[in-house]
Write a protein that holds these residues in place. Structure first.
Motif, PDB file in Angstrom:
ATOM      1  N   MET A  50     -93.366  20.599  35.558  1.00  0.00           N
ATOM      2  CA  MET A  50     -93.016  21.470  34.449  1.00  0.00           C
ATOM      3  C   MET A  50     -93.571  22.882  34.621  1.00  0.00           C
ATOM      4  SD  MET A  50     -92.519  19.951  30.920  1.00  0.00           S
ATOM      5  CE  MET A  50     -91.930  18.371  30.525  1.00  0.00           C
ATOM      6  N   THR A  51     -94.617  23.019  35.331  1.00  0.00           N
ATOM      7  CA  THR A  51     -95.195  24.335  35.547  1.00  0.00           C
ATOM      8  C   THR A  51     -94.197  25.239  36.277  1.00  0.00           C
ATOM      9  OG1 THR A  51     -97.202  23.079  35.997  1.00  0.00           O
ATOM     10  CG2 THR A  51     -97.321  25.457  36.202  1.00  0.00           C
ATOM     11  N   VAL A  52     -93.455  24.652  37.182  1.00  0.00           N
ATOM     12  CA  VAL A  52     -92.454  25.413  37.927  1.00  0.00           C
ATOM     13  C   VAL A  52     -91.375  25.932  36.992  1.00  0.00           C
ATOM     14  CG1 VAL A  52     -90.704  25.284  39.726  1.00  0.00           C
ATOM     15  CG2 VAL A  52     -92.902  24.155  40.053  1.00  0.00           C
ATOM     16  N   GLN A  53     -90.912  25.090  36.055  1.00  0.00           N
ATOM     17  CA  GLN A  53     -89.895  25.537  35.105  1.00  0.00           C
ATOM     18  C   GLN A  53     -90.428  26.660  34.232  1.00  0.00           C
ATOM     19  OE1 GLN A  53     -88.679  21.980  33.021  1.00  0.00           O
ATOM     20  NE2 GLN A  53     -86.821  21.809  34.261  1.00  0.00           N
ATOM     21  N   ASN A  54     -91.647  26.548  33.751  1.00  0.00           N
ATOM     22  CA  ASN A  54     -92.246  27.612  32.941  1.00  0.00           C
ATOM     23  C   ASN A  54     -92.314  28.909  33.732  1.00  0.00           C
ATOM     24  OD1 ASN A  54     -92.704  27.032  30.319  1.00  0.00           O
ATOM     25  ND2 ASN A  54     -94.797  26.267  30.608  1.00  0.00           N
ATOM     26  N   SER A  55     -92.718  28.812  34.979  1.00  0.00           N
ATOM     27  CA  SER A  55     -92.806  29.982  35.834  1.00  0.00           C
ATOM     28  C   SER A  55     -91.428  30.616  36.016  1.00  0.00           C
ATOM     29  CB  SER A  55     -93.399  29.588  37.180  1.00  0.00           C
ATOM     30  OG  SER A  55     -93.474  30.708  38.013  1.00  0.00           O
ATOM     31  N   ASP A  56     -90.408  29.789  36.190  1.00  0.00           N
ATOM     32  CA  ASP A  56     -89.043  30.300  36.334  1.00  0.00           C
ATOM     33  C   ASP A  56     -88.574  30.984  35.053  1.00  0.00           C
ATOM     34  OD1 ASP A  56     -88.898  29.458  38.914  1.00  0.00           O
ATOM     35  OD2 ASP A  56     -87.713  27.647  38.490  1.00  0.00           O
ATOM     36  N   LYS A  57     -88.903  30.385  33.917  1.00  0.00           N
ATOM     37  CA  LYS A  57     -88.518  30.995  32.635  1.00  0.00           C
ATOM     38  C   LYS A  57     -89.206  32.335  32.453  1.00  0.00           C
ATOM     39  CE  LYS A  57     -87.254  27.126  29.668  1.00  0.00           C
ATOM     40  NZ  LYS A  57     -87.608  26.405  28.444  1.00  0.00           N
ATOM     41  N   MET A  58     -90.492  32.405  32.779  1.00  0.00           N
ATOM     42  CA  MET A  58     -91.240  33.655  32.643  1.00  0.00           C
ATOM     43  C   MET A  58     -90.630  34.741  33.532  1.00  0.00           C
ATOM     44  SD  MET A  58     -93.759  33.541  30.485  1.00  0.00           S
ATOM     45  CE  MET A  58     -94.988  34.701  31.020  1.00  0.00           C
ATOM     46  N   LEU A  59     -90.331  34.360  34.742  1.00  0.00           N
ATOM     47  CA  LEU A  59     -89.735  35.308  35.669  1.00  0.00           C
ATOM     48  C   LEU A  59     -88.388  35.783  35.134  1.00  0.00           C
ATOM     49  CD1 LEU A  59     -90.270  36.641  38.383  1.00  0.00           C
ATOM     50  CD2 LEU A  59     -88.977  34.800  39.460  1.00  0.00           C
ATOM     51  N   SER A  60     -87.616  34.861  34.610  1.00  0.00           N
ATOM     52  CA  SER A  60     -86.314  35.209  34.085  1.00  0.00           C
ATOM     53  C   SER A  60     -86.440  36.161  32.890  1.00  0.00           C
ATOM     54  CB  SER A  60     -85.571  33.933  33.679  1.00  0.00           C
ATOM     55  OG  SER A  60     -84.314  34.262  33.177  1.00  0.00           O
ATOM     56  N   ARG A  61     -87.384  35.867  32.007  1.00  0.00           N
ATOM     57  CA  ARG A  61     -87.604  36.776  30.865  1.00  0.00           C
ATOM     58  C   ARG A  61     -88.062  38.136  31.345  1.00  0.00           C
ATOM     59  NH1 ARG A  61     -91.266  33.393  26.905  1.00  0.00           N
ATOM     60  NH2 ARG A  61     -91.320  32.097  28.732  1.00  0.00           N
ATOM     61  N   LYS A  62     -88.950  38.136  32.324  1.00  0.00           N
ATOM     62  CA  LYS A  62     -89.439  39.397  32.877  1.00  0.00           C
ATOM     63  C   LYS A  62     -88.280  40.191  33.486  1.00  0.00           C
ATOM     64  CE  LYS A  62     -92.746  41.296  36.146  1.00  0.00           C
ATOM     65  NZ  LYS A  62     -93.774  40.988  37.150  1.00  0.00           N
ATOM     66  N   GLN A  63     -87.434  39.496  34.235  1.00  0.00           N
ATOM     67  CA  GLN A  63     -86.290  40.176  34.846  1.00  0.00           C
ATOM     68  C   GLN A  63     -85.342  40.725  33.788  1.00  0.00           C
ATOM     69  OE1 GLN A  63     -84.933  37.019  37.402  1.00  0.00           O
ATOM     70  NE2 GLN A  63     -85.893  37.939  39.223  1.00  0.00           N
ATOM     71  N   ARG A  64     -85.124  39.932  32.737  1.00  0.00           N
ATOM     72  CA  ARG A  64     -84.247  40.406  31.654  1.00  0.00           C
ATOM     73  C   ARG A  64     -84.835  41.638  30.986  1.00  0.00           C
ATOM     74  NH1 ARG A  64     -83.773  34.780  30.344  1.00  0.00           N
ATOM     75  NH2 ARG A  64     -85.184  35.115  28.584  1.00  0.00           N
ATOM     76  N   LEU A  65     -86.133  41.615  30.749  1.00  0.00           N
ATOM     77  CA  LEU A  65     -86.793  42.760  30.132  1.00  0.00           C
ATOM     78  C   LEU A  65     -86.718  43.985  31.036  1.00  0.00           C
ATOM     79  CD1 LEU A  65     -88.456  44.006  27.867  1.00  0.00           C
ATOM     80  CD2 LEU A  65     -90.510  43.101  28.984  1.00  0.00           C
TER      81      LEU A  65
END
Length: 97
Positions: A1-16
């Motif tokens: 699950m840590t990998v999914q959280n990391s992917d979500k964070m990266l995705s939010r960062k990229q969107r921002l």
């Protein structure tokens, strides 16, 4: 699950980052457009000042150009201010700091 959280964070960062990039892009576009408007206004002010001279007075220029007397006066004031700025620039002694 840590990998999914990391992917979500990266995705939010990229969107921002993309949103910020677009915002900066439109701010830059507006700044450039405003600069063009200021330049066009200055050119129009000079043309209106010349028209007042050719027509003989503000009232005749207003009628001939189909502009309100207030607009004529505003452009005349702008032309005077631009002329004063230009005079000040040419009168500054070179090398003074």
């Amino acid at each position: 699950m840590t990998v999914q959280n990391s992917d979500k964070m990266l995705s939010r960062k990229q969107r921002l980052q993309e949103k910020q990039r677009r915002q900066l892009s439109v701010v830059d576009m507006v700044d450039k457009a405003e600069a063009k408007v200021r330049k066009a206004d200055a050119e129009l002010a000079v043309a209106v000042a010349e028209a007042v001279q050719v027509f003989g007075d503000e009232k005749s220029a207003s009628e001939g150009l189909d502009m309100t007397p207030e607009a004529i006066r505003r452009f005349l004031l702008m032309a005077q201010e631009e002329s004063a700025k230009e005079s000040a620039r040419t009168e500054e002694p070179a090398g003074d700091s």
